[in-house]
Design a protein around this motif. Structure first.
Motif, PDB file in Angstrom:
ATOM      1  N   ASP B   7       0.836  -1.207   0.000  1.00 42.21           N
ATOM      2  CA  ASP B   7       0.000   0.000   0.000  1.00 42.21           C
ATOM      3  C   ASP B   7       0.862   1.245   0.000  1.00 42.21           C
ATOM      4  OD1 ASP B   7      -2.955  -0.977   1.898  1.00 42.21           O
ATOM      5  OD2 ASP B   7      -2.601  -0.676  -0.255  1.00 42.21           O
ATOM      6  N   ALA B   8       1.910   1.218   0.873  1.00 39.24           N
ATOM      7  CA  ALA B   8       2.781   2.388   0.968  1.00 39.24           C
ATOM      8  C   ALA B   8       3.453   2.658  -0.367  1.00 39.24           C
ATOM      9  CB  ALA B   8       3.823   2.183   2.065  1.00 39.24           C
ATOM     10  N   VAL B  10       2.371   1.799  -3.392  1.00 42.82           N
ATOM     11  CA  VAL B  10       1.383   2.342  -4.330  1.00 42.82           C
ATOM     12  C   VAL B  10       1.137   3.810  -4.038  1.00 42.82           C
ATOM     13  CG1 VAL B  10      -1.053   2.248  -4.938  1.00 42.82           C
ATOM     14  CG2 VAL B  10       0.270   0.144  -4.766  1.00 42.82           C
ATOM     15  N   LEU B  11       1.055   4.107  -2.721  1.00 39.89           N
ATOM     16  CA  LEU B  11       0.814   5.484  -2.286  1.00 39.89           C
ATOM     17  C   LEU B  11       1.898   6.412  -2.801  1.00 39.89           C
ATOM     18  CD1 LEU B  11      -1.221   6.807  -0.418  1.00 39.89           C
ATOM     19  CD2 LEU B  11       0.412   6.583   1.426  1.00 39.89           C
ATOM     20  N   SER B  14       1.773   6.909  -6.568  1.00 41.37           N
ATOM     21  CA  SER B  14       0.727   7.799  -7.067  1.00 41.37           C
ATOM     22  C   SER B  14       1.023   9.238  -6.666  1.00 41.37           C
ATOM     23  CB  SER B  14      -0.634   7.347  -6.543  1.00 41.37           C
ATOM     24  OG  SER B  14      -0.709   7.592  -5.172  1.00 41.37           O
ATOM     25  N   LEU B  15       1.602   9.408  -5.453  1.00 39.92           N
ATOM     26  CA  LEU B  15       1.963  10.764  -5.021  1.00 39.92           C
ATOM     27  C   LEU B  15       2.971  11.383  -5.986  1.00 39.92           C
ATOM     28  CD1 LEU B  15       2.401  10.951  -1.138  1.00 39.92           C
ATOM     29  CD2 LEU B  15       1.064  12.445  -2.586  1.00 39.92           C
ATOM     30  N   ALA B  18       1.392  12.211  -9.313  1.00 40.31           N
ATOM     31  CA  ALA B  18       0.535  13.395  -9.268  1.00 40.31           C
ATOM     32  C   ALA B  18       1.384  14.653  -9.142  1.00 40.31           C
ATOM     33  CB  ALA B  18      -0.442  13.293  -8.098  1.00 40.31           C
TER      34      ALA B  18
END
Lengths: 803, 114
Positions: B7-8, B10-11, B14-15, B18
């Protein structure tokens, strides 16, 4: 003006030119009204000058006046003010050549708190003196030769005019120019502000309240516009406030509270960040520039709230930024992750901070701030703060005296702020609530409540007038229009009655404050509550029938009339006394008691320049300023032990008192006695606080010794200790004490260690000189003092450090 | 907790994706902010080494760094085209305000530096 914005749009676009003209006329009228408000604020404070004379009042202003004189002396040497030169002769006698603004920062005053002295540069709030100095310098450079005293006396009225203009600006930001004008008018006259800003009251609050309102205005303006320019101005105005008054901690705690409130209620916006973050950084730096505050701006608990909210704001800003970057699902994942890690980190930081703060006994707060947060703190630990009359909690009548009609207009103003709730109006409500709490703790802080009450009452009155005048305006045409509009409204009633219900109840509350019977009729008139335009407008405006609205307008005007009458009466009768001159009306005419100035003038002309004068601390500033003699303690009250020494001396018998005063090099003792003329605030009435303060430091002074059965008496039933102590034997000499209403307890005694040198015309001030020690002491050893010390050590019991 | 690490990852991915989409001028401002904060941390570390005397210099140094960082963030807020509240504020005006505020800040710093 009081006209609402809607009618110009209501009339349609064909009236564009007429609308512009109306706006222009409105603007001119507004400016003219503001000018009149300024003149009103200035002139209502001039009663003291008219009734008495242009003189500086009370105690603290004399110190400020002396500081202003010193900071200006090099500038004034070059001008030809002869009165001033006469006063400055004593300064030149001391051969102190360096003066002026730069030397003011380094000035160490050796004419007060003898033998300790006081570092003026680092312990005084320079805003007031620098403001008056600048004003004087400006006027003199324009070749208007006003003396320093005149400028000092009139500084307060000028700045109260500025304060009412600042109130107009602040209220305009929140609710519109109509409310602004109303609030400015109310503030120009509010009695609790007048009490601290009459002509002659040259004290910090005179400029500080203006700085307070102006800072709040710039904060709200930045919040509304999001402009960094106003944020800079806000920080500079906050700097001016820090220079002026110790109450700046109110600003630096209120604004963070408001930011927190906005974040918690979900009103975070980038404008909030721009309004707050630069203020904290610039404000802390600017506050640290002022010598009085110095490093306290980062080290004391009064400022920690601002740093805490600074951090919280950054966290919230970061959260919103990341929320904008990520998808909602990922954002949830991020939040859970951050919370797990972040909480642990926060715990550690919080533990460190709390242990740091808790390690200091007062948790980092200063004594004065603690006495505000906990009203009982001062009476338990700091009797000096508890003894000042301004620091007592106010009674209910003092609220009515101070803000009069506003006391019940304020709740309706709070409600009006919620329709609609904006950042600015939430700030006003928060400001009011906190200032009500603090004014309940200390009567002096009713001054901070006054602007808040004025603003909210201005809003309430403006909203009320808006509705009533709109009702009158739209009901004034002939009955055909009425019936046609009514026809439109009746059809749209079922759909809109729900919307109107809340508005009606609100309006009825604001309008029917004085006429509760109207409320029932209001509910029946509900169908009339919609605008004449038609059902296309979403927000229906409330329109009342003509008769009740006319009565409402008249009642509100009468209410304002009562307010004005009360304010003028308060300014003329209650707050115009200079306290240095007393008057008394008798059937034979007006008597003026100018005893204080008589005594100081005697001291100035009949004693040596270096003689020390001891009195109770109330008279210290006046003695230094008018008599120009060194004093032992004065109103700054920064050294409790020194004051306790003087208090002990006043409470001791003649011999001990002589010893104490001799050790301090005192030559003259000054006491105030009101028994002959009925002056109530003399030293005998203040005596118990002398005993308490002295007893707080020297345990041999006990309060019970001076009370008979718990009651303080100076007549025949007074305790022996009371009847023997210095203050008693020095003040009394007449038979009947008019201030206390009974006969004196002990008459016909002779003073052995002091001799009276001067008593003023009305026996109000009495000056005694210490008799020099006899050369030959009959029958006693020369080493009397040493043997007495050893005998005291052997006897144990009460140790009197002065024997 | 494998799901947490994935999860981290992926986070973070994506951060960074973006963030790469933000315009260059905003990225420059962000870089400046990071630089200012880093300078402040260096100063705090130095203070930890040599002690707090003279305190006013330390205070003015750290607060100047934090001050310019805050002002740069305000500039970024005002210049950001995605921000609806400031769409009719010309970026030149925003920059002029930024310069003015910095001037005042540095005047105070110079005075307090000792």
């Amino acid at each position: 003006m009081a006209e609402p914005q809607q009618p110009t749009a209501v009339r349609g676009s064909g009236e564009g030119g007429g609308g512009q003209f109306r706006n222009a006329v409105g603007g001119v009228l507004c400016a003219f009204a503001l000018l009149l408000i300024g003149v009103l604020a200035f002139s209502i404070r001039l009663f003291s000058v008219i009734k008495y004379e242009s003189v500086i009042h009370e105690f603290d202003p004399y110190f400020n006046y002396r500081v202003t004189q010193v900071s200006l002396i090099s500038a004034e040497r070059s001008s030809a003010a002869s009165i001033f030169c006469q006063r400055m002769e004593s300064f030149s006698q001391k051969k102190r050549k360096k003066n002026g603004v730069y030397e003011f920062w380094n000035w160490f005053d050796d004419r007060t708190w003898y033998p300790l002295g006081r570092a003026i540069g680092g312990t005084v709030y320079p805003g007031l003196t620098l403001t008056a100095g600048t004003l004087w310098w400006l006027l003199n450079s324009l070749n208007i030769p006003l003396s320093v005293e005149t400028v000092c006396v009139f500084t307060a009225p000028i700045f109260s005019a500025n304060a009412s203009w600042a109130t107009y600006l602040l209220t305009k930001e929140a609710k519109g120019p109509g409310a602004g004008l109303m609030a400015a008018t109310i503030l120009a006259m509010v009695p609790s502000y007048i009490s601290r800003s009459v002509a002659g009251s040259y004290d910090n609050e005179a400029v500080a309240i203006f700085a307070l309102i102006f800072t709040f205005y710039l904060y709200v303006k930045t919040l509304n516009t999001g402009s960094l320019f106003y944020a800079t101005l806000n920080a500079l105005s906050y700097f001016y406030m820090v220079c002026s008054w110790g109450g700046y901690t109110f600003i630096i705690n209120l604004i963070p509270m408001h930011v927190l409130l906005c974040i918690v209620t979900g009103r975070y916006s980038s404008r909030l960040y721009i309004a707050y973050a630069p203020l904290v950084v610039l404000g802390t730096l600017l506050a640290a520039l002022v010598p009085v505050v110095g490093f306290n701006s980062v080290l004391t608990s009064e400022h920690f709230a601002s740093f805490l909210v600074f951090i919280i704001l950054h966290v919230v800003a970061l959260v919103y930024y990341i929320k904008g970057l990520l998808t909602p699902r990922l954002f949830k994942v991020a939040m859970t992750f951050v919370i797990k890690v972040g909480l642990a980190f926060c715990y550690a930081v919080a533990v460190i901070l709390v242990s740091l703060v808790a390690s200091s006994p007062t948790k980092g707060w200063s004594g004065r701030s603690l006495s505000l947060l906990d009203p009982t703190y001062a009476s338990k630990y700091i009797p000096l703060i508890a003894s000042v009359s301004e620091h007592q909690p106010p009674t209910w009548p003092s609220y009515f005296m101070g803000i009069n009609v506003l006391a019940f207009l304020v709740p309706s103003g709070i409600i009006a702020c919620f329709f609609p709730l904006s950042d600015a109006s939430s700030f006003l409500v928060l400001y009011l609530v906190t200032s009500v709490y603090f004014s309940g703790v200390m009567v002096r802080l009713m001054l901070v409540l006054a602007p808040a009450a004025c603003i909210l009452s201005g809003i309430a009155l403006s909203e009320a007038f808006k509705v009533l005048i709109r009702s009158m305006k739209f009901q004034r045409p002939s009955s055909d229009d009425d019936s046609s509009t009514e026809g439109d409204e009746v059809s749209s009633v079922p759909a809109n009655s729900m919307k109107n219900q809340s508005k009606t109840s609100v309006k009825s509350e604001t309008v029917t404050k004085e006429k509760p019977s109207k409320k029932n009729r209001k509910m029946d008139q509900d169908p009339e509550g919609s605008s004449p335009v038609g059902p296309t407008r979403e927000q229906k405006l409330l329109v009342l029938p003509c008769g009740p609205s006319f009565v409402g307008i008249m009642s509100l005007i009468v209410l304002c009339g009562f307010y004005v009458v009360h304010c003028v009466w308060a300014a003329a009768e209650v707050y115009s006394e200079p306290q240095i001159v007393h008057t008394y009306r008798s059937p034979y005419g007006l008597h003026v008691f100018d005893d204080f100035r008589e005594a100081y003038a005697w001291l100035r002309h009949n004693t040596e320049v270096d003689d020390k004068v001891a009195s109770w601390w109330d008279y210290g500033y006046q003695t230094t300023a008018m008599a120009n003699r060194t004093v032992i303690v004065d109103n700054n009250t920064w050294n409790d032990t020194h004051i306790a020494t003087v208090g002990t001396a006043m409470s001791s018998p003649e011999k001990e008192a002589w010893e104490i005063y001799n050790s301090l090099d005192v030559k003259y003792v000054l006491v105030v006695f009101g028994g002959l003329v009925g002056h109530r605030s003399d030293d005998i009435n203040k005596f118990l606080s002398m005993v308490r303060i002295g007893g707080g430091v020297f345990p041999n002074i006990k309060e019970e010794d001076y009370l008979r059965d718990g009651i303080y008496r100076v007549d025949a039933h007074g305790t022996p200790k009371m009847l023997n102590c210095l203050i008693f034997v020095e003040t009394d000499g007449t038979g009947f004490d008019r201030a206390r209403g009974y006969e004196i307890g002990k008459k016909h005694f002779k003073l052995t260690h002091f001799e009276e040198v001067f008593t003023t015309h009305n026996w109000m001030v009495r000056i005694y000189k210490l008799k020099p020690q006899k050369n030959r002491v009959r029958g006693k050893l020369k080493l009397k003092s040493r043997s007495k010390t050893s005998s005291t050590l052997k006897s144990g019991g009460k140790t009197n450090p002065w024997q | 907790m494998p799901s947490a690490t994935s999860d981290a990852r992926v986070l973070i991915q994506s951060l960074s994706r973006a963030y790469a989409a933000t315009p260059t001028n905003l990225k420059i401002i962000d870089l400046y902010v990071v630089f200012a904060v880093a300078t402040a941390l260096v100063q705090v570390a130095y203070m930890g080494l040599v002690g707090t005397f003279p305190f006013n210099s330390f205070l003015s140094g750290v607060l100047s760094c934090i001050g310019t960082a805050v002002l740069a963030v305000c500039l970024r807020i005002q210049v950001n085209k995605d921000n609806k509240e400031f769409k009719d504020l010309p970026p030149e005006r925003a920059f002029a305000d930024f310069v003015l505020c910095n001037l005042v800040l540095h005047l105070v710093i110079m005075n307090f530096l000792g």
